[in-house]
Design a protein around this motif. Structure first.
Motif, PDB file in Angstrom:
ATOM      1  N   SER A 188      32.648  -2.669  40.744  1.00 25.19           N
ATOM      2  CA  SER A 188      32.891  -3.171  42.103  1.00 25.19           C
ATOM      3  C   SER A 188      31.991  -4.373  42.359  1.00 25.19           C
ATOM      4  N   ILE A 189      32.560  -5.380  43.046  1.00 25.26           N
ATOM      5  CA  ILE A 189      31.830  -6.615  43.340  1.00 25.26           C
ATOM      6  C   ILE A 189      31.890  -6.887  44.841  1.00 25.26           C
ATOM      7  N   TYR A 190      30.728  -7.181  45.409  1.00 27.14           N
ATOM      8  CA  TYR A 190      30.592  -7.393  46.852  1.00 27.14           C
ATOM      9  C   TYR A 190      30.091  -8.820  47.072  1.00 27.14           C
ATOM     10  N   GLN A 191      30.913  -9.652  47.708  1.00 28.18           N
ATOM     11  CA  GLN A 191      30.576 -11.062  47.918  1.00 28.18           C
ATOM     12  C   GLN A 191      30.473 -11.379  49.409  1.00 28.18           C
ATOM     13  N   SER A 192      29.955 -12.561  49.701  1.00 31.29           N
ATOM     14  CA  SER A 192      29.796 -13.046  51.069  1.00 31.29           C
ATOM     15  C   SER A 192      28.778 -12.226  51.845  1.00 31.29           C
ATOM     16  N   LEU A 193      27.735 -11.760  51.168  1.00 31.12           N
ATOM     17  CA  LEU A 193      26.704 -10.970  51.832  1.00 31.12           C
ATOM     18  C   LEU A 193      25.652 -11.884  52.447  1.00 31.12           C
ATOM     19  N   SER A 194      25.164 -11.484  53.613  1.00 26.51           N
ATOM     20  CA  SER A 194      24.088 -12.236  54.257  1.00 26.51           C
ATOM     21  C   SER A 194      22.723 -11.684  53.838  1.00 26.51           C
ATOM     22  N   GLU A 195      22.686 -10.398  53.473  1.00 29.44           N
ATOM     23  CA  GLU A 195      21.454  -9.754  53.009  1.00 29.44           C
ATOM     24  C   GLU A 195      21.791  -8.833  51.845  1.00 29.44           C
ATOM     25  N   VAL A 196      20.827  -8.658  50.955  1.00 33.91           N
ATOM     26  CA  VAL A 196      20.967  -7.733  49.827  1.00 33.91           C
ATOM     27  C   VAL A 196      19.746  -6.827  49.795  1.00 33.91           C
ATOM     28  N   THR A 197      19.961  -5.526  49.672  1.00 29.99           N
ATOM     29  CA  THR A 197      18.856  -4.565  49.706  1.00 29.99           C
ATOM     30  C   THR A 197      18.651  -3.858  48.369  1.00 29.99           C
ATOM     31  N   VAL A 198      19.306  -4.346  47.312  1.00 35.65           N
ATOM     32  CA  VAL A 198      19.139  -3.749  45.981  1.00 35.65           C
ATOM     33  C   VAL A 198      18.819  -4.854  44.979  1.00 35.65           C
ATOM     34  N   LYS A 199      18.421  -4.441  43.781  1.00 34.07           N
ATOM     35  CA  LYS A 199      18.137  -5.412  42.719  1.00 34.07           C
ATOM     36  C   LYS A 199      18.787  -4.952  41.416  1.00 34.07           C
ATOM     37  N   LYS A 200      18.898  -5.856  40.486  1.00 32.84           N
ATOM     38  CA  LYS A 200      19.511  -5.546  39.200  1.00 32.84           C
ATOM     39  C   LYS A 200      18.762  -4.404  38.512  1.00 32.84           C
ATOM     40  N   GLY A 201      19.522  -3.431  38.001  1.00 33.67           N
ATOM     41  CA  GLY A 201      18.933  -2.274  37.333  1.00 33.67           C
ATOM     42  C   GLY A 201      18.807  -1.051  38.216  1.00 33.67           C
TER      43      GLY A 201
END
Length: 214
Positions: A147-160
């Protein structure tokens, strides 16, 4: 010389003694074998060992949820379906930089910024910020789902990061690709490497897998 005849009861007596000797001898041999086995190490049966050590993988199913919880969210633009009628396809076209593009996901809109959540359990495989698409989060799930989520204004997770279904991963926002839509989430779903219409999977059971511990 006269031959002596055996008395009638003598032969049966011999037979009884012979049978008794055989039974007694067999019992002695059996006891000897049991004693020998009792002194040996415990027997490990192959089948039991395999069942104890094996960790079976079983297929199960789970309902894929919407990537949001806000009840004011609606669909702003659908996935472009080659099999749909012309009118529906027209509503699934993105116009950007004097170019018409087919929408490869579903756009969810709302007047207010809303939380974006993971549709299934999984692991974050990519987090990036794109000049055209905005902030992007990619999550890999079981059985070939991404699943891919685009057009986000904020991100609360990181790779891994390991993600659980329903966990907030960011907030809706805007992007340059379809800025006329305003505040929204562009959501894409891939199954075994092929992009699909997300609405055919959201709120439906999908196959997942897990380890079954005995």
């Amino acid at each position: 010389m006269k031959r002596r005849k055996l008395k009638p009861y003598v032969l049966p007596t011999f037979m009884i003694l012979a049978i008794t000797s055989i039974i007694f001898g067999t019992a002695m041999i059996s006891n000897s074998l049991k004693t020998t086995n009792n002194n040996d190490e415990p027997i490990s049966y192959v089948t039991n060992s395999i069942l104890e050590e094996a960790e079976a993988v079983i297929n199960t199913s789970k309902t894929m949820i919407n990537p949001y919880t806000d009840t004011t969210v609606t669909i702003g633009k659908n996935y472009y379906d080659y099999k749909a009628d012309a009118k529906t396809q027209e509503k699934s076209i993105i116009y950007h930089d004097n170019t018409y593009l087919q929408n490869s996901g579903t756009d969810f809109i709302s007047e207010n910024v809303f939380d974006v959540i993971a549709v299934l359990d999984g692991s974050v495989t990519d987090v990036k910020e794109d000049e055209t698409l905005g902030k992007v989060v990619e999550i890999k799930h079981d059985n070939g789902y991404i699943s891919i989520y685009q057009s986000l204004s904020e991100v609360t997770v990181k790779k891994g990061d390991i993600i659980t279904q329903g966990q907030v991963i960011g907030k809706s926002g805007t992007n340059e690709l379809d800025k006329d839509m305003g505040n929204h989430l562009h959501f894409e779903l891939y199954v075994n490497g092929q992009v699909v219409d997300p609405t055919l999977y959201l709120n439906k059971e999908v196959k997942t897998s897990e380890n079954k511990e005995e």
